[in-house]
Design an enzyme around this catalytic site. Structure first.
Site, PDB file in Angstrom:
ATOM      1  N   GLY B  15     -68.907 -58.237  -9.181  1.00 19.57           N
ATOM      2  CA  GLY B  15     -70.175 -58.093  -8.481  1.00 19.57           C
ATOM      3  C   GLY B  15     -70.140 -56.961  -7.474  1.00 19.57           C
ATOM      4  N   ALA B  16     -69.092 -56.900  -6.678  1.00 20.27           N
ATOM      5  CA  ALA B  16     -69.033 -55.879  -5.632  1.00 20.27           C
ATOM      6  C   ALA B  16     -68.954 -54.477  -6.247  1.00 20.27           C
ATOM      7  CB  ALA B  16     -67.824 -56.127  -4.734  1.00 20.27           C
ATOM      8  N   GLY B  17     -68.093 -54.315  -7.243  1.00 24.04           N
ATOM      9  CA  GLY B  17     -67.921 -53.009  -7.852  1.00 24.04           C
ATOM     10  C   GLY B  17     -69.191 -52.506  -8.516  1.00 24.04           C
ATOM     11  N   PHE B 116     -76.506 -76.402   0.558  1.00 26.40           N
ATOM     12  CA  PHE B 116     -75.115 -76.043   0.316  1.00 26.40           C
ATOM     13  C   PHE B 116     -74.312 -76.345   1.562  1.00 26.40           C
ATOM     14  CE2 PHE B 116     -72.141 -73.888  -2.405  1.00 26.40           C
ATOM     15  CZ  PHE B 116     -72.745 -74.019  -3.644  1.00 26.40           C
ATOM     16  N   ASP B 221     -54.383 -57.131  -7.011  1.00 27.23           N
ATOM     17  CA  ASP B 221     -53.917 -55.764  -7.251  1.00 27.23           C
ATOM     18  C   ASP B 221     -54.363 -54.794  -6.164  1.00 27.23           C
ATOM     19  OD1 ASP B 221     -53.575 -57.228  -9.508  1.00 27.23           O
ATOM     20  OD2 ASP B 221     -54.272 -55.697 -10.903  1.00 27.23           O
ATOM     21  N   GLN B 240     -59.045 -70.266   1.280  1.00 24.78           N
ATOM     22  CA  GLN B 240     -59.919 -71.426   1.148  1.00 24.78           C
ATOM     23  C   GLN B 240     -59.518 -72.286  -0.043  1.00 24.78           C
ATOM     24  OE1 GLN B 240     -64.325 -71.117  -0.054  1.00 24.78           O
ATOM     25  NE2 GLN B 240     -64.320 -71.853   2.047  1.00 24.78           N
ATOM     26  N   HIS B 242     -60.961 -75.139  -2.273  1.00 28.93           N
ATOM     27  CA  HIS B 242     -62.240 -75.773  -2.581  1.00 28.93           C
ATOM     28  C   HIS B 242     -61.997 -77.242  -2.881  1.00 28.93           C
ATOM     29  CE1 HIS B 242     -66.033 -76.743  -4.411  1.00 28.93           C
ATOM     30  NE2 HIS B 242     -66.507 -75.552  -4.114  1.00 28.93           N
ATOM     31  N   LEU B 252     -63.228 -75.233 -11.303  1.00 33.35           N
ATOM     32  CA  LEU B 252     -64.109 -75.586 -10.203  1.00 33.35           C
ATOM     33  C   LEU B 252     -65.308 -76.419 -10.625  1.00 33.35           C
ATOM     34  CD1 LEU B 252     -64.262 -74.842  -7.166  1.00 33.35           C
ATOM     35  CD2 LEU B 252     -66.204 -73.464  -7.836  1.00 33.35           C
ATOM     36  N   SER B 254     -68.701 -76.937  -8.793  1.00 31.44           N
ATOM     37  CA  SER B 254     -69.363 -76.328  -7.653  1.00 31.44           C
ATOM     38  C   SER B 254     -69.746 -77.342  -6.585  1.00 31.44           C
ATOM     39  CB  SER B 254     -70.632 -75.630  -8.131  1.00 31.44           C
ATOM     40  OG  SER B 254     -71.405 -75.273  -7.030  1.00 31.44           O
ATOM     41  N   GLU B 255     -69.779 -76.821  -5.383  1.00 35.47           N
ATOM     42  CA  GLU B 255     -70.303 -77.590  -4.271  1.00 35.47           C
ATOM     43  C   GLU B 255     -71.744 -78.022  -4.527  1.00 35.47           C
ATOM     44  OE1 GLU B 255     -68.791 -75.919  -0.737  1.00 35.47           O
ATOM     45  OE2 GLU B 255     -70.712 -76.169   0.265  1.00 35.47           O
ATOM     46  N   ARG B 286     -65.976 -76.581   3.539  1.00 33.99           N
ATOM     47  CA  ARG B 286     -64.934 -76.855   2.551  1.00 33.99           C
ATOM     48  C   ARG B 286     -63.592 -77.227   3.159  1.00 33.99           C
ATOM     49  NH1 ARG B 286     -66.743 -71.990  -1.497  1.00 33.99           N
ATOM     50  NH2 ARG B 286     -68.582 -73.124  -2.192  1.00 33.99           N
ATOM     51  N   HIS B 353     -59.216 -71.269  -3.867  1.00 28.73           N
ATOM     52  CA  HIS B 353     -60.504 -70.780  -4.322  1.00 28.73           C
ATOM     53  C   HIS B 353     -60.814 -69.362  -3.858  1.00 28.73           C
ATOM     54  CE1 HIS B 353     -64.531 -71.071  -5.737  1.00 28.73           C
ATOM     55  NE2 HIS B 353     -65.077 -70.997  -4.538  1.00 28.73           N
ATOM     56  N   ARG B 394     -64.784 -69.480   4.586  1.00 31.43           N
ATOM     57  CA  ARG B 394     -66.033 -68.960   4.057  1.00 31.43           C
ATOM     58  C   ARG B 394     -66.982 -70.105   3.719  1.00 31.43           C
ATOM     59  NH1 ARG B 394     -68.147 -68.274  -1.169  1.00 31.43           N
ATOM     60  NH2 ARG B 394     -66.230 -68.930  -2.189  1.00 31.43           N
ATOM     61  N   SER B 399     -70.119 -65.661  -0.439  1.00 30.77           N
ATOM     62  CA  SER B 399     -69.351 -64.599  -1.064  1.00 30.77           C
ATOM     63  C   SER B 399     -70.201 -63.788  -2.030  1.00 30.77           C
ATOM     64  CB  SER B 399     -68.145 -65.172  -1.796  1.00 30.77           C
ATOM     65  OG  SER B 399     -67.536 -64.154  -2.525  1.00 30.77           O
TER      66      SER B 399
HETATM   67  C1  LIG Z   1     -65.062 -70.755  -9.798  1.00 29.14           C
HETATM   68  C2  LIG Z   1     -65.652 -69.981  -8.663  1.00 29.14           C
HETATM   69  C3  LIG Z   1     -66.905 -70.310  -8.182  1.00 29.14           C
HETATM   70  C4  LIG Z   1     -67.478 -69.594  -7.147  1.00 29.14           C
HETATM   71  N1  LIG Z   1     -68.728 -69.947  -6.723  1.00 29.14           N
HETATM   72  C5  LIG Z   1     -69.290 -69.226  -5.740  1.00 29.14           C
HETATM   73  C6  LIG Z   1     -70.608 -69.533  -5.301  1.00 29.14           C
HETATM   74  O1  LIG Z   1     -71.248 -70.432  -5.809  1.00 29.14           O
HETATM   75  N2  LIG Z   1     -71.151 -68.791  -4.331  1.00 29.14           N
HETATM   76  C7  LIG Z   1     -70.471 -67.768  -3.761  1.00 29.14           C
HETATM   77  O2  LIG Z   1     -71.038 -67.111  -2.913  1.00 29.14           O
HETATM   78  N3  LIG Z   1     -69.222 -67.454  -4.152  1.00 29.14           N
HETATM   79  C8  LIG Z   1     -68.617 -68.156  -5.123  1.00 29.14           C
HETATM   80  N4  LIG Z   1     -67.351 -67.839  -5.520  1.00 29.14           N
HETATM   81  C9  LIG Z   1     -66.669 -66.700  -4.932  1.00 29.14           C
HETATM   82  C10 LIG Z   1     -67.143 -65.408  -5.549  1.00 29.14           C
HETATM   83  O3  LIG Z   1     -67.521 -65.615  -6.870  1.00 29.14           O
HETATM   84  C11 LIG Z   1     -66.098 -64.326  -5.566  1.00 29.14           C
HETATM   85  O4  LIG Z   1     -65.516 -64.242  -4.344  1.00 29.14           O
HETATM   86  C12 LIG Z   1     -66.745 -63.001  -5.869  1.00 29.14           C
HETATM   87  O5  LIG Z   1     -67.423 -63.077  -7.097  1.00 29.14           O
HETATM   88  C13 LIG Z   1     -65.746 -61.886  -5.924  1.00 29.14           C
HETATM   89  O6  LIG Z   1     -66.359 -60.736  -6.456  1.00 29.14           O
HETATM   90  P1  LIG Z   1     -65.635 -59.360  -6.519  1.00 29.14           P
HETATM   91  O7  LIG Z   1     -66.607 -58.387  -7.059  1.00 29.14           O
HETATM   92  O8  LIG Z   1     -65.033 -59.067  -5.228  1.00 29.14           O
HETATM   93  O9  LIG Z   1     -64.434 -59.567  -7.525  1.00 29.14           O
HETATM   94  P2  LIG Z   1     -64.355 -59.981  -9.072  1.00 29.14           P
HETATM   95  O10 LIG Z   1     -65.643 -60.421  -9.610  1.00 29.14           O
HETATM   96  O11 LIG Z   1     -63.204 -60.886  -9.177  1.00 29.14           O
HETATM   97  O12 LIG Z   1     -64.024 -58.635  -9.795  1.00 29.14           O
HETATM   98  C14 LIG Z   1     -62.792 -57.995  -9.697  1.00 29.14           C
HETATM   99  C15 LIG Z   1     -62.862 -56.755 -10.534  1.00 29.14           C
HETATM  100  O13 LIG Z   1     -61.767 -55.943 -10.248  1.00 29.14           O
HETATM  101  C16 LIG Z   1     -61.163 -55.506 -11.416  1.00 29.14           C
HETATM  102  N5  LIG Z   1     -59.757 -55.249 -11.127  1.00 29.14           N
HETATM  103  C17 LIG Z   1     -58.868 -56.076 -10.541  1.00 29.14           C
HETATM  104  N6  LIG Z   1     -57.683 -55.486 -10.457  1.00 29.14           N
HETATM  105  C18 LIG Z   1     -57.818 -54.251 -10.976  1.00 29.14           C
HETATM  106  C19 LIG Z   1     -56.944 -53.155 -11.180  1.00 29.14           C
HETATM  107  N7  LIG Z   1     -55.678 -53.210 -10.820  1.00 29.14           N
HETATM  108  N8  LIG Z   1     -57.422 -52.052 -11.768  1.00 29.14           N
HETATM  109  C20 LIG Z   1     -58.704 -51.989 -12.162  1.00 29.14           C
HETATM  110  N9  LIG Z   1     -59.570 -52.980 -11.999  1.00 29.14           N
HETATM  111  C21 LIG Z   1     -59.125 -54.099 -11.402  1.00 29.14           C
HETATM  112  C22 LIG Z   1     -61.424 -56.577 -12.410  1.00 29.14           C
HETATM  113  O14 LIG Z   1     -61.426 -56.053 -13.699  1.00 29.14           O
HETATM  114  C23 LIG Z   1     -62.810 -57.035 -12.010  1.00 29.14           C
HETATM  115  O15 LIG Z   1     -63.778 -56.252 -12.656  1.00 29.14           O
HETATM  116  C24 LIG Z   1     -66.759 -68.542  -6.554  1.00 29.14           C
HETATM  117  C25 LIG Z   1     -65.510 -68.217  -7.028  1.00 29.14           C
HETATM  118  C26 LIG Z   1     -64.938 -68.933  -8.056  1.00 29.14           C
HETATM  119  C27 LIG Z   1     -63.567 -68.580  -8.514  1.00 29.14           C
END
Ligand SMILES: Cc1cc2nc3c(=O)[nH]c(=O)nc-3n(C[C@H](O)[C@H](O)[C@H](O)COP(=O)(O)OP(=O)(O)OC[C@H]3O[C@@H](n4cnc5c(N)ncnc54)[C@H](O)[C@@H]3O)c2cc1C
Ligand code: HEM
Ligand code: SF4
Ligand code: F3S
Ligand code: FES
Lengths: 264, 586, 150, 125
Positions: B15-17, B116, B221, B240, B242, B252, B254-255, B286, B353, B394, B399
């Site tokens: 999502g962030a990327g 929530f 990483d 955290q 969960h 998981l 969900s909450e 949590r 989590h 959190r 997130s």
């Molecule tokens: C089961 C679960 C349920 C959740 N539910 C919620 C919720 O309901 N509400 C909420 O707000 N948050 C929730 N969260 C938390 C939230 O989903 C995550 O914290 C958030 O999505 C993280 O997003 P991100 O973009 O930082 O990382 P990610 O979505 O994890 O993406 C990481 C990216 O980095 C890439 N990457 C990693 N290492 C490398 C590398 N060495 N080289 C190149 N690429 C790399 C991967 O390919 C991937 O594309 C939940 C988390 C989980 C696990």
């Protein structure tokens, strides 16, 4: 003002639990399984060959756990994709006992373990190594159907209004995780790989029936093609393979209907 | 080896990327490098929702949301950042809706909202409906929607490229990123990407623990790469857990299950959260719920053959309601535990989590080199980063919000920066470090298996660093990590091939895991208090006097902190604007 | 964005050129419409030829000639001929499209198919229309009863 | 473009096998039709020629062949109707399996009506 969900009455603060949950159960059983895996090492092999592996697994394990056990304890070169391990990321579609399944959603206890479990890469996409295929053709046809919301005019300041019914209309096809289990189970896709394939049509469906979208005509035009919906022979393999339980064939049918009603 | 040139390189397509890529792609030449196909990222696993004070179903405002975030984080939240996040939340949700995200709707056709954990009206008076959601697949929809937009705008992806190193070059006495080195999984080739700015969005590091809701690929990483270059990691002791992971599996639930009315029971059938958080009971934050559950089990009121879990009870809810609001998670219970949630309570136990800590950034997502300086051209967003909006714990749904708000900010800032500077020169052979690392692993004649070391690491972390910590348990963890690092020197990679050598990459990832586990434990040793997700039985109280600060861990070969060589621990003040620390009661 | 163009990581795959016309749709619809009609035509045909009276044994020149003396059966069989041939030809066409891998093979196979279909349709039509039930010089016992009138 | 990969047979369900059968019967019927039009055309040549050829249809072997042909046509026809139902009737995708069993049942019934009659004609003389 509140949403459609009624707030349930406050639950009792203490209840009697049935003995089955509160009490003590037995040991988790373990058993031996044999996996017959189609191995293909691109550096040395010209054709895939089968290899048998025996592992001891537990009652709650899935095929993915067995593959991990083999990779981690027996042969580190065994290669397969996986990430989430609970059926939401779409990495590990493979052919398990002749049918497309997600390895992380297929429990060993649901399989007949008297025979080896055959595990092969999905069909119809170029094989790269062991259970890994090149997904690029799959994603390319996905990208071709304009899988994004298209609107015109000024952006509203708040959200676009959409009724719960309108939202429900395309709910089923929003669940797709692009695992390719459907497309690579389709006999038409196997033939020459030119067919758009069910996954692309499912994702087109998701937008065609979204009341906010304005490019349905274009998507229908794209799918009204030699390689489009008309190649579907309603074999239902896709519907049966979909790990998300999407009614894929139904979605394809609805797209066909939409093209027809637009043309006549 | 190939060299590519881009204005902005984004590492990670979660999502962030991707949110960053949408902004940066419009402004500058952008490449996204990701080790997974974008739609496989773990953002897709998020279930419950994304909070924003839209006030679509009841009165709400972003100031309450800020307060909840600060209080939820046990006051080590930087309040300027929390305020920005809560304010921009509204647009973040509306942006997603405009991109096509299919939110659930109210009868009037607006975005529906639900309760929530920890989200309240008017500073804790009662639970509020603030979480915007799409059934229990909110993260899936966010990930898909963002990817769809990337397809629309023809963002350039390099899929299955593992970024293994960041290239830092010294310019005028400051270290600046010149690019990254990536390993192409399909060919085994190394690629150098020269870039004017680099954004890290590589997600979390949950695989440090055994029981976790995180994907196999979440191995920290980004944190590991950055840390190697002397950039600190902030607040890593805050992890955290969960409350409701499927017992034994960590998957998981969900909450939202509790938001929709589910409750927790112990072996006596008692709704035990009434004792721990009388006001909001099962919807307490949590950390509190997770600890309460662990405590029930410790005191012998756990269920099952080993009395090692409690029960999530949904049986008093209408099946139709469950199907409409919680279809996926109830299916998980059926598939993986064979339990029918309509009629049977589901076995659950806390699962690792989310990592609250990470690469320190300011509110523009610029990475900090220390308390006062930033690293020009280096950005981080998402779970890998620590802004810090989550503090010590959190809140659920914050997130998904974080990745959207700060992902967007990172994208804009990185592109604008790239447009204002020239490339930093690449060193002579930028890939040397990485190629030597990989060759060393490939040619190693050791005997230790990567999986065995990883398993031992995860087990010691689960035993010693989970919801209850003491000095002794942490010391055990540290000793184990030390031993494991010794064993790591003697590992063997069985796959010697070039193509899709995942065996090799697991070895690399393990190194990151070991590093991060050590930093986490070091931070936890340092923090002699209990706060949020960090609970020490030898210091059960929060200690604002001495620990109302962030920890900053640096890699420093010459230093020793908390008896750990190679790590230097410093502190950073917390930004407090409106809310003075108060006791955290629910 | 003036930096050098870099090839995407994995080069794309060629899909066939798209055919933005209605042919495939019409063919699809035709398969279904003709199918429904064919059910009636063929079942009627089979019933009359195989089930009524002595079944196959009754079929001879006289039987056929007797049927085709009646314009109703002429039209029936004509429709059946055309629909079945078009339906079948189109069916085989899709099968060739599915399995013939090389373009040249596809072309040849389809060429043969269309030629054969044309010959059969033209021949069949001619036979039904230019057919005379009472050819000169034929043995009278082979002819249908209506010939007796002459 | 990708080649269909090797490996074991895909274990599709009813839908896939009915499609295979539909395809096989369709091709079979098509080739029969080609021959059938040609032989019928002999009525233009002379009654003797036609009768000579049609006479061969009356042998027991051809009689059995005819049974197979009718079986194929009946299956193709009913299954064709099922496909059309799936395409145009909303509920059909949900009940596709049931529909196939209905097709097979109808096929059995029809063949049960036809076969005795045909076999009597062929063998009973
Ligand atoms: C089961 C679960 C349920 C959740 N539910 C919620 C919720 O309901 N509400 C909420 O707000 N948050 C929730 N969260 C938390 C939230 O989903 C995550 O914290 C958030 O999505 C993280 O997003 P991100 O973009 O930082 O990382 P990610 O979505 O994890 O993406 C990481 C990216 O980095 C890439 N990457 C990693 N290492 C490398 C590398 N060495 N080289 C190149 N690429 C790399 C991967 O390919 C991937 O594309 C939940 C988390 C989980 C696990
Ligand atoms: C009796 C009535 C018939 C019906 C109801 C019928 C119905 C159909 C339908 C609906 C299809 C399309 C299948 C699809 O698109 O998936 C089809 C295909 C086909 N039909 Fe028929 N048909 C009939 C008779 C015939 C006859 C007489 C022939 C031979 C000349 C024939 C040959 C074929 C062929 C070759 C196909 C293509 C099969 C494929 O693509 O898999 N059909 N039929
Ligand atoms: S429709 Fe189902 S099977 Fe096909 S890609 Fe999507 S989730 Fe996978
Ligand atoms: S498997 Fe293929 S033929 Fe149609 S119903 Fe599914 S796309
Ligand atoms: S590993 Fe994610 S779907 Fe199986």
């Amino acid at each position: 003002m509140s949403s459609d969900s009624p707030q349930p009455a406050e639950p009792a603060s203490k209840i009697d639990l049935p003995a089955s949950v509160g009490g003590s159960g037995g040991e988790i059983p373990t058993f031996d399984v044999t996996l017959r895996i189609a191995r293909f090492i691109p550096e040395t092999d010209s054709e895939p060959h089968y290899e048998d592996y025996q592992v001891t697994m537990q009652g709650t394990d899935r095929v993915l756990d067995a593959l991990h056990k083999i990779k981690w304890e027996i042969d580190g070169s065994l290669s397969f994709r996986r990430s989430c391990a609970h059926g939401v990321c779409g990495s590990d579609a493979m052919r398990i006992n002749g049918r497309n399944r997600l390895a992380c959603k297929t429990l060993l206890k649901d399989i007949d373990l008297n025979k080896p479990i055959t595990v092969e890469a999905i069909k119809g996409l170029p094989l790269e190594k062991d259970l890994i295929v090149d997904m690029e053709p799959f994603f390319q046809s996905y990208r071709e159907i304009m899988p994004f919301l298209v609107t015109s005019g000024h952006e509203p300041t708040r959200e676009r209004i959409q009724s719960a019914e309108e939202r429900q209309r395309f709910d089923d096809t929003t669940k797709c995780i692009l695992c390719a289990a459907c497309t690579s189970s389709c006999p038409v896709f196997w033939t020459d790989g030119q067919y758009f394939g069910p996954a692309a049509i499912v994702n087109a469906h998701r937008f065609i029936f979204d009341s906010r979208d304005e490019a349905s005509d274009m998507r229908l035009e794209i799918l009204n093609d030699k390689e489009g919906v008309w190649r579907c022979r309603t074999t239902f393999n896709c519907t049966e393979a979909c790990p998300r339980g999407i009614q894929v064939t139904k979605a394809i049918s609805e797209v066909k209907q939409a093209i027809l009603s637009r043309s006549f | 080896m190939q060299v590519h040139h881009y204005d902005v390189v984004i590492v990670g397509a979660g999502g962030a990327g991707m949110r960053a890529a949408l902004e940066s792609g419009d402004r500058a030449r952008t490449a996204v490098l990701t080790k997974l196909y974008p739609t496989r990222s773990h953002t897709g696993a998020a279930q419950g929702g994304m909070c924003a004070a839209l006030a679509n179903v009841e009165e709400d405002n972003w100031e309450w949301h800020t307060f909840d975030t600060v209080k939820g984080g046990d006051y080590v939240v930087d309040q300027d950042a929390a305020e920005i996040m809560a304010k921009e939340a509204i647009d973040a949700v509306l942006d997603l809706e405009k991109m096509g995200l299919p939110f659930n709707r109210t009868p009037e056709g607006k975005i529906d909202q639900r309760r929530f954990g920890g989200h309240t009206r008017d500073h804790g008076k009662s639970a509020v409906r603030r979480s915007c959601y799409a059934a229990d697949r909110t993260g899936h929809m966010i990930l898909q929607t963002l990817y769809q937009q990337c397809v629309k705008r023809e963002v350039e992806f390099y899929n299955e490229f593992y970024v293994l190193d960041l290239i830092m070059t010294e310019v005028d006495g400051h270290k600046r990123p010149a690019g990254v080195v990536a390993y192409e999984l399909a060919t085994g080739e190394l690629h150098t990407f020269q870039a004017k700015s680099v954004i890290f969005a590589t997600g979390g590091a949950g695989k440090v623990f055994k029981t976790t809701s995180n994907a196999h690929t979440l191995t920290g990483d980004g944190m590991g790469v950055v840390f190697r270059h002397g950039i600190p990691l902030e607040d890593m002791e805050f992890v955290q857990f969960h409350p409701t992971g499927l017992a034994g599996l960590g998957i998981l639930l969900s909450e939202a299950a509790r938001g929709e009315g589910g409750i927790l029971r112990n072996s006596e059938g008692e709704r035990f959260m009434e004792r721990y958080a009388p006001t909001i009971k099962d919807l307490a934050p949590r950390d509190i719920v997770a600890r309460s559950m662990a405590n029930e089990v410790r005191e012998g009121r756990g269920c099952g053959p080993n009395k090692d879990y409690v029960l999530l009870d949904l049986t008093h809810l209408e099946p139709a309601h469950i199907d409409a609001k919680l279809p996926d998670i109830t299916e998980f219970a059926r598939t993986y535990l064979g339990v029918e949630p309509y009629t049977e309570p589901v076995p659950v136990f806390p699962t690792c989590h989310y990592v609250m800590g990470g690469v320190p950034t300011n509110i523009s997502a610029e990475v900090l080199a220390d308390n006062d300086h930033k690293v020009p051209g280096l950005y981080a967003a998402g779970e890998v980063a620590c802004v810090s909006v989550h503090g010590a714990n959190r809140l659920g749904t914050n997130s998904l919000l974080d990745i959207n708000v700060f992902g967007k900010r990172a994208g804009i800032a990185a592109a604008e920066y790239a447009n204002s500077v020239d490339f930093v020169e690449l060193p002579e052979s930028p890939e040397t470090f990485t190629s030597e690392l990989l060759e060393g692993l490939l040619s190693g004649q050791g005997t230790e298996r990567v999986a065995a070391i990883r398993k031992d690491l995860q087990e010691t972390m689960d035993t010693n660093m989970q919801v209850f910590r003491t000095k002794e348990s942490m010391q055990r963890a540290l000793d184990d990590i030390e031993a494991l690092r010794e064993r790591y020197k003697n590992i063997v990679v069985q796959d010697k091939g070039k193509r899709f050598n995942l065996d090799l990459l697991e070895a690399v990832e393990l190194n990151f895991l070991l590093q991060i586990a050590e930093v986490m434990t070091a931070g936890a040793m340092h923090r002699k208090e209990s706060r949020g997700g960090h609970f020490r039985e030898d210091f059960e109280k929060r200690d604002d006097e001495n620990y109302m600060h962030h920890t900053m861990a640096y890699r420093d070969p010459d230093a020793t902190s908390e008896g750990i060589p190679g790590i230097r621990l410093e502190t950073k003040p917390v930004v407090v604007t409106r809310y003075q620390p108060m006791e955290r009661k629910y | 964005m003036s930096a050098p163009v870099i090839a995407t990581p994995r080069s794309g795959y060629d899909r066939h050129k798209s055919t933005r016309n209605k042919f495939e749709m019409l063919a699809w619809v035709f398969m279904r419409l003709s199918g429904v009609v064919l059910v009636v035509l063929i079942f009627g045909h089979l019933y009359v030829n195989l089930m009524v009276g002595k079944g196959v044994h009754a079929i001879d020149f006289g039987f056929v000639a007797g049927k085709w003396a009646n314009p109703f059966w002429q039209i029936w069989d004509l429709l059946m001929l055309w629909l079945a041939m078009l339906h079948g030809t189109n069916g085989i066409r899709t099968i060739i499209n599915d399995y013939a891998e090389r373009d040249t093979a596809r072309l040849w196979l389809k060429g043969f198919l269309y030629l054969a279909a044309m010959i059969i349709v033209v021949l069949g039509t001619l036979v039904i229309f230019t057919f005379s039930p009472c050819p000169h010089g034929a043995a009278a016992d082979l002819l249908p009863s209506i010939c007796q009138a002459h | 473009m990708p080649k269909a990969s090797t490996g074991t047979l895909y274990r599709g369900h009813e839908g896939m096998w009915s499609w295979v059968a539909h395809r096989v019967t369709g091709v079979g019927i098509f080739f029969f039709l080609l021959v059938h039009v040609l032989d019928t055309s002999l009525v233009r040549v002379s009654p003797e020629a036609y009768n000579a050829v049609i006479g061969t249809y009356k042998t027991p072997i051809m009689g059995l062949g005819e049974c197979a042909l009718v079986a194929a046509i009946v299956f193709h026809a009913f299954n064709g109707l099922r496909i059309i139902a799936v395409d145009f009737w909303k509920g059909a995708t949900k009940h596709q399996r049931l529909l196939l069993w209905i097709v097979l049942a109808l096929w059995v019934v029809t063949m049960a009506g036809f076969l005795p009659r045909q076999l009597m004609n062929v063998f009973g003389g």
